[in-house]
Design an enzyme around this catalytic site. Sequence first.
Site, PDB file in Angstrom:
ATOM      1  N   ASN A 123      15.962 -31.375  33.844  1.00 56.88           N
ATOM      2  CA  ASN A 123      15.271 -32.576  34.333  1.00 56.88           C
ATOM      3  C   ASN A 123      13.755 -32.451  34.421  1.00 56.88           C
ATOM      4  OD1 ASN A 123      17.354 -34.571  34.927  1.00 56.88           O
ATOM      5  ND2 ASN A 123      18.112 -33.062  36.394  1.00 56.88           N
ATOM      6  N   LYS A 126      10.967 -34.005  32.145  1.00 60.60           N
ATOM      7  CA  LYS A 126      11.046 -35.402  31.708  1.00 60.60           C
ATOM      8  C   LYS A 126       9.755 -36.141  32.103  1.00 60.60           C
ATOM      9  CE  LYS A 126      16.068 -35.280  31.698  1.00 60.60           C
ATOM     10  NZ  LYS A 126      17.340 -35.506  32.431  1.00 60.60           N
ATOM     11  N   ASN A 210      14.208 -39.303  22.868  1.00 58.74           N
ATOM     12  CA  ASN A 210      15.604 -39.109  23.233  1.00 58.74           C
ATOM     13  C   ASN A 210      16.303 -40.470  23.323  1.00 58.74           C
ATOM     14  OD1 ASN A 210      17.801 -37.480  24.173  1.00 58.74           O
ATOM     15  ND2 ASN A 210      17.327 -38.028  26.297  1.00 58.74           N
ATOM     16  N   GLU A 211      17.429 -40.612  22.628  1.00 59.01           N
ATOM     17  CA  GLU A 211      18.338 -41.750  22.830  1.00 59.01           C
ATOM     18  C   GLU A 211      17.720 -43.123  22.533  1.00 59.01           C
ATOM     19  OE1 GLU A 211      19.975 -41.165  26.745  1.00 59.01           O
ATOM     20  OE2 GLU A 211      20.724 -39.179  26.254  1.00 59.01           O
ATOM     21  N   GLU A 325      22.826 -30.055  23.777  1.00 61.81           N
ATOM     22  CA  GLU A 325      23.338 -30.248  25.154  1.00 61.81           C
ATOM     23  C   GLU A 325      24.848 -30.030  25.211  1.00 61.81           C
ATOM     24  OE1 GLU A 325      22.031 -34.007  26.778  1.00 61.81           O
ATOM     25  OE2 GLU A 325      20.040 -33.851  25.875  1.00 61.81           O
ATOM     26  N   TRP A 378      24.657 -27.289  28.113  1.00 59.10           N
ATOM     27  CA  TRP A 378      24.000 -28.147  29.112  1.00 59.10           C
ATOM     28  C   TRP A 378      24.371 -27.724  30.525  1.00 59.10           C
ATOM     29  CZ3 TRP A 378      19.722 -30.325  28.161  1.00 59.10           C
ATOM     30  CH2 TRP A 378      19.188 -31.286  29.012  1.00 59.10           C
TER      31      TRP A 378
END
Length: 430
Positions: A123, A126, A210-211, A325, A378
């Site tokens: 985390n 980020k 990401n994503e 991950e 992950w």
Amino acid sequence: MKTNLHHITLLGVVAALTACGGGSGGGDTPPPASSSSSSSVVSSSSSSSSSSVESSSSSSSVSSEGPIAIEPDFDLYATTPTDFPVGVAVSAANENYSIFNHSDASARQDVITRHFSQLTAGNIMKMSYLHPQEDTFTFGDADQLVGFAETNGMTVHGHALVWHSSYQVPGFMNNYDGDFAAMLTDHVTNVVQHFETEYPGVVTSWDVVNEAVDQGAGDGFRRSVFYNELPPATDGDIPEYLKVAFQAARDAAPDVDLYYNDYDNTANETRLNKTLQIAEALNEEGTIDGVGFQMHIYMGYPSLSHFENAFQQVVDMGLKVKLTEIDVSVVNPYGSNPPAQPEYDEQLANDQKQRFCQVAEVYLDTVPAEQRGGFTVWGLTDDESWLMNQFANSTGADYDDVWPLLFNADLSAKPALQGVADAFTGQGCN
Ligand code: 9MR
């Protein structure tokens, strides 16, 4: 940096300490089709020759006989046939399971430095953690983590420069009143340059975006604040913000590997094709080095041929493939009838060992050495996985554990660790 040839074993024995606290949770990895532990290939319950399966009574989190553990006679990262990173996502700062603050922090660090050559921050690297306000960057927690990696001869995979996940987008980026592209370039440039300057050669790769895929959106691209500000320039193109972010990262650190990272992009053809479209467009601009497959998977789903097909298509583009991950839940709660909590017995532990082995094997078989970006799990211990909260929040299924990782809560190694080593050393999966 660590290499297979130059490694001194730091620890022979892992300490058995009681882990505490709840999983982290959140995230939005989507449901694949149903599967459960019972669909996996039945295999022998005996362990491989180089490990012994034994019980201990030091944990209360699994079966009444305690965790199913092995005593590895190898350091995982040193078993790779070529020197690609073997990584683990970790918690840091004051998070639950922090490798610096948790009650078992020192033992946790020992296991991590013994078996892994790369760290990803679960985390704390980020967006909002590093750049909470437009003129404020907060690198202290990340510096502690990246400094730890450097001290221990490890590298870091940066995660993530741009991610839509709402509460992690810094507030100032919402309703931004100014030149959004310039602001985004400034964000990426400052973050990447900080680590280049302070820890040269340690952060060797980044998830730049990401994503970005959402198959429910009209053109298949997620309607994030980034999309809304910098959408595709022409119909059929990828959103501009991807190009802006990758260009900024490339300019800030020409030697660092830059990844586009996403979930559910192997068996799901729509999501795979969108991932490939992004990779292809950025490859034309020369700003991407590889594709990250998150690999939040289950025992029987996706199939190995799905993995092979997806990895191969990225290989054919000349890009790297990084498994970013990995976790292998022993249940898949999505679908009309979530399976009951299974007992994590020796049979299931061995099935999971085989599954981890097969995933590592298909990676090695499909991706040539020079295109292997790495193999990252992950989380370290089963009890710290994000999955229990994820399943409870999104399906209501309330499992005590889904045993997705390579180490038990007491930091002892699972047969799954042996499975990965078996693949890396070419011993086959059993
Ligand atoms: O494991 C992370 C969890 O602790 C956080 O609560 C969550 C939301 O920030 O993010 C999790 O990690 C995600 C990763 O950053 C991106 N891919 C999906 C991961 C699991 O949700």
